[in-house]
Design a protein around this motif. Sequence first.
Motif: not given
Length: 122
Positions: A15-19, A21-31, A33-46
């Motif tokens: 998602n280009s909009d991750l800069e 906001s957050n990604s609901g898909v990311a949180l679903v995946a992590l919940s 127990d699936r790791p995510i691969a994404t671009r490095r932006v401030c939100v994803t670093e946190h």
Amino acid sequence: MIDEIAQAELILILNSDLEQSNSGVALVALSLDRPIATRRVCVTEHLAEEMGPGWVVFLEDGELDGSKLHAALEEARHARTSATPALRGRDWATVARRYADVFESMLSPHMDVQSEIGAQDR
């Protein structure tokens, strides 16, 4: 979507909009127990710092290709130091309590003003 995420070894999020906001898909995946691969932006670093090593892996800059995806998969396979991501504070009970606290804090000043207005009218 949950079935597909649960069957995957790594969830790719571009998602280009991750800069912004957050990604609901990311949180679903992590919940799940699936790791995510994404671009490095401030939100994803946190998010990576919060979840622990290997749960949020960063894609190399530039156009995505097979070698970059393979590197992300290998990092996700080998960098994790826990069986689950650190989702502390993201469970339903905690989130509900935090929302309730926010709503109550928003009402309290309003209720005080209304009480003062009512007292002045008497």
